[in-house]
Motif scaffolding. Structure first.
Motif, PDB file in Angstrom:
ATOM      1  N   LEU A  12       0.981 -36.991   1.309  1.00 54.36           N
ATOM      2  CA  LEU A  12       1.930 -36.220   0.506  1.00 54.36           C
ATOM      3  C   LEU A  12       3.114 -37.088   0.077  1.00 54.36           C
ATOM      4  CD1 LEU A  12       2.604 -33.558  -0.817  1.00 54.36           C
ATOM      5  CD2 LEU A  12       3.656 -32.780   1.301  1.00 54.36           C
ATOM      6  N   ALA A  13       3.577 -37.960   0.979  1.00 54.16           N
ATOM      7  CA  ALA A  13       4.686 -38.854   0.620  1.00 54.16           C
ATOM      8  C   ALA A  13       4.269 -39.759  -0.541  1.00 54.16           C
ATOM      9  CB  ALA A  13       5.108 -39.692   1.823  1.00 54.16           C
ATOM     10  N   ALA A  14       3.018 -40.232  -0.501  1.00 57.81           N
ATOM     11  CA  ALA A  14       2.530 -41.091  -1.584  1.00 57.81           C
ATOM     12  C   ALA A  14       2.466 -40.286  -2.884  1.00 57.81           C
ATOM     13  CB  ALA A  14       1.165 -41.654  -1.229  1.00 57.81           C
ATOM     14  N   LYS A  15       1.977 -39.066  -2.778  1.00 54.36           N
ATOM     15  CA  LYS A  15       1.878 -38.188  -3.956  1.00 54.36           C
ATOM     16  C   LYS A  15       3.269 -37.948  -4.567  1.00 54.36           C
ATOM     17  CE  LYS A  15       0.287 -34.960  -6.631  1.00 54.36           C
ATOM     18  NZ  LYS A  15      -0.599 -35.296  -7.701  1.00 54.36           N
ATOM     19  N   MET A  16       4.262 -37.779  -3.682  1.00 53.18           N
ATOM     20  CA  MET A  16       5.612 -37.469  -4.155  1.00 53.18           C
ATOM     21  C   MET A  16       6.364 -38.694  -4.670  1.00 53.18           C
ATOM     22  SD  MET A  16       6.805 -34.772  -1.235  1.00 53.18           S
ATOM     23  CE  MET A  16       8.349 -34.323  -1.991  1.00 53.18           C
ATOM     24  N   LYS A  17       5.821 -39.881  -4.400  1.00 52.43           N
ATOM     25  CA  LYS A  17       6.448 -41.150  -4.819  1.00 52.43           C
ATOM     26  C   LYS A  17       7.920 -41.184  -4.406  1.00 52.43           C
ATOM     27  CE  LYS A  17       3.520 -42.029  -8.844  1.00 52.43           C
ATOM     28  NZ  LYS A  17       3.480 -42.016 -10.291  1.00 52.43           N
ATOM     29  N   TYR A  18       8.146 -40.949  -3.122  1.00 49.25           N
ATOM     30  CA  TYR A  18       9.514 -40.907  -2.609  1.00 49.25           C
ATOM     31  C   TYR A  18      10.275 -42.191  -2.953  1.00 49.25           C
ATOM     32  CZ  TYR A  18      13.394 -39.993   0.577  1.00 49.25           C
ATOM     33  OH  TYR A  18      14.648 -39.769   1.100  1.00 49.25           O
ATOM     34  N   ASP A  19       9.583 -43.329  -2.822  1.00 49.84           N
ATOM     35  CA  ASP A  19      10.263 -44.601  -3.062  1.00 49.84           C
ATOM     36  C   ASP A  19      10.705 -44.754  -4.518  1.00 49.84           C
ATOM     37  OD1 ASP A  19      10.041 -45.228  -0.475  1.00 49.84           O
ATOM     38  OD2 ASP A  19       8.313 -46.564  -0.680  1.00 49.84           O
ATOM     39  N   VAL A  20       9.976 -44.125  -5.431  1.00 49.11           N
ATOM     40  CA  VAL A  20      10.342 -44.225  -6.848  1.00 49.11           C
ATOM     41  C   VAL A  20      11.506 -43.278  -7.168  1.00 49.11           C
ATOM     42  CG1 VAL A  20       9.517 -43.819  -9.223  1.00 49.11           C
ATOM     43  CG2 VAL A  20       7.967 -44.813  -7.510  1.00 49.11           C
ATOM     44  N   TYR A  21      11.421 -42.055  -6.662  1.00 47.93           N
ATOM     45  CA  TYR A  21      12.376 -41.036  -7.102  1.00 47.93           C
ATOM     46  C   TYR A  21      13.583 -40.851  -6.195  1.00 47.93           C
ATOM     47  CZ  TYR A  21       8.697 -39.946 -10.392  1.00 47.93           C
ATOM     48  OH  TYR A  21       7.772 -40.033 -11.396  1.00 47.93           O
ATOM     49  N   CYS A  22      13.493 -41.357  -4.968  1.00 47.27           N
ATOM     50  CA  CYS A  22      14.564 -41.029  -4.014  1.00 47.27           C
ATOM     51  C   CYS A  22      15.345 -42.204  -3.456  1.00 47.27           C
ATOM     52  CB  CYS A  22      13.988 -40.236  -2.851  1.00 47.27           C
ATOM     53  SG  CYS A  22      13.873 -38.487  -3.214  1.00 47.27           S
ATOM     54  N   ARG A  23      14.897 -43.407  -3.694  1.00 48.22           N
ATOM     55  CA  ARG A  23      15.629 -44.526  -3.095  1.00 48.22           C
ATOM     56  C   ARG A  23      16.875 -44.865  -3.920  1.00 48.22           C
ATOM     57  NH1 ARG A  23      13.986 -44.965   2.163  1.00 48.22           N
ATOM     58  NH2 ARG A  23      11.717 -44.817   2.182  1.00 48.22           N
ATOM     59  N   ALA A  24      17.969 -45.100  -3.222  1.00 46.37           N
ATOM     60  CA  ALA A  24      19.244 -45.380  -3.928  1.00 46.37           C
ATOM     61  C   ALA A  24      19.176 -46.757  -4.611  1.00 46.37           C
ATOM     62  CB  ALA A  24      20.380 -45.349  -2.942  1.00 46.37           C
TER      63      ALA A  24
END
Ligand code: A3P
Length: 321
Positions: free
Chosen positions: A309-321
């Motif tokens: 799910l984390a990969a699906k959500m692309k946390y690193d793309v959308y949430c990293r400062a």
């Protein structure tokens, strides 16, 4: 044949419900606006412990279209896309459409599975197929018949930082919810799950358990923003709606943020001004402090790091400062 799916929204009974719930909230003190059921908060004007108990009796049909998403992940947007897809695919006659709208009016609540009075599940039996059933609940709180049936479930996710910011503004602008005096107070409530529908991170952890389930598909707000036509095509393929290329483009055009906002006076009344706020990706940058960023990054990593799910959500793309 029913031709204009876009005018469907204008005919669903949202306006009266908005008026009623807003006027009921005028006399309600903030401390009475939420109730707790099994450790999770819900809005008292929209639901009740009795309704949540009666929810267990909800009978799923195998062709029900189930849409699940935590508040503020874009559930109204997704709902509109799916309604347009379903009604275009079904090619309802004017009479059939009238019947559907009248049946929905009799529900007398916003279209969320957990809203309304305890009698709602009896009234829902009278809705003609295919029913579109939306919920903010995670899988372990859904009525058992949903996961036991053959109905397909589309789960909507949004990056947690934008979801938090969106919910903050919603909490402060929506009359049925108590306001927060500061973003910092709100942020700790968000992180501790002390908001209506509980913790978003817990919600994601629960849905992640179902990511490989054959009748469940996950879609993200960000992918719908990036390529709405592609997103709409994926949704159609998942539920088995067969439409032509032109239809996909028409639906994407009718459901842009701008298009929905412009129509919102007619479709959502006063609720429209609260609901259609910014509709962008990355708005969290305006409110998150450095420490709050780190806290969220750490919590996400602890709870969901390395998951599908984390990969699906692309946390690193959308949430990293
Ligand atoms: P923002 O507050 O970030 O603007 P929900 O429908 O689950 O309550 O989610 C509301 C969020 O979805 C709000 O986010 C709202 O602006 C956004 N939204 C609503 N319609 C949209 C659309 N057609 N396109 C993109 N975002 C939309």
């Amino acid at each position: 044949m029913w031709e204009s799916a876009e005018s469907y929204a204008g005919r669903v009974p949202v306006l009266e419900i908005v008026e009623n719930s807003f006027s009921q909230s005028e006399n309600l003190p903030p401390e009475d606006m939420l109730f707790s059921h099994r450790g999770i908060l819900y809005p008292a004007i929209l639901s009740s412990p009795e309704t949540l108990e009666a929810l267990k009796s909800f009978e799923t049909r195998s062709d029900d279209v189930i849409l699940a998403g935590y508040p503020k992940t874009g559930t109204n947007w997704l709902g509109q896309m799916v309604r347009d897809l379903e009604s275009t695919d079904a090619k309802y006659t004017e009479e059939e459409m009238e019947e559907r709208i009248n049946a929905e009016k009799k529900l007398e609540t916003f279209s969320r599975l957990e809203f309304g009075d305890p009698g709602i599940y009896e009234r829902m039996k009278k809705l003609p197929s295919r029913r579109i059933i939306a919920t903010h609940l995670p899988p372990h709180l859904l009525p058992p018949s949903i996961l036991q049936s053959k109905a397909k479930i589309l789960v909507l996710v949004r990056n947690p930082k934008d979801t938090a910011v969106s919910y903050y503004h919603f909490y402060n602008n929506m009359p049925v919810l108590p306001s927060f005096t500061s973003w910092d107070d709100y942020f700790s409530a968000f992180m501790n799950g002390k908001l209506a529908w509980g913790s978003y991170i817990d919600h994601l952890v629960e849905w992640n358990k179902y990511i490989d389930h054959e009748r469940i598909m996950m879609i993200s707000y960000e992918e719908l923003k990036e390529d709405p036509v592609l997103g709409i095509k994926k949704i159609a393929a998942f539920f088995g709606f067969s439409l032509c290329e032109e239809d996909f483009h028409r639906i994407a055009k009718n459901t842009t943020f701008q298009a929905m906002k412009e129509k919102s006076k007619e479709t959502h009344g006063k609720f429209g001004d609260i609901l259609f706020r910014k509709g962008v990706v990355g708005n969290w940058r305006d409110l998150f402090s450095k420490a709050q960023n780190e806290e969220m990054d750490q919590k996400f990593e602890e709870c969901l790091g390395g998951t599908k799910l984390a990969a699906k959500m692309k946390y690193d793309v959308y949430c990293r400062a």
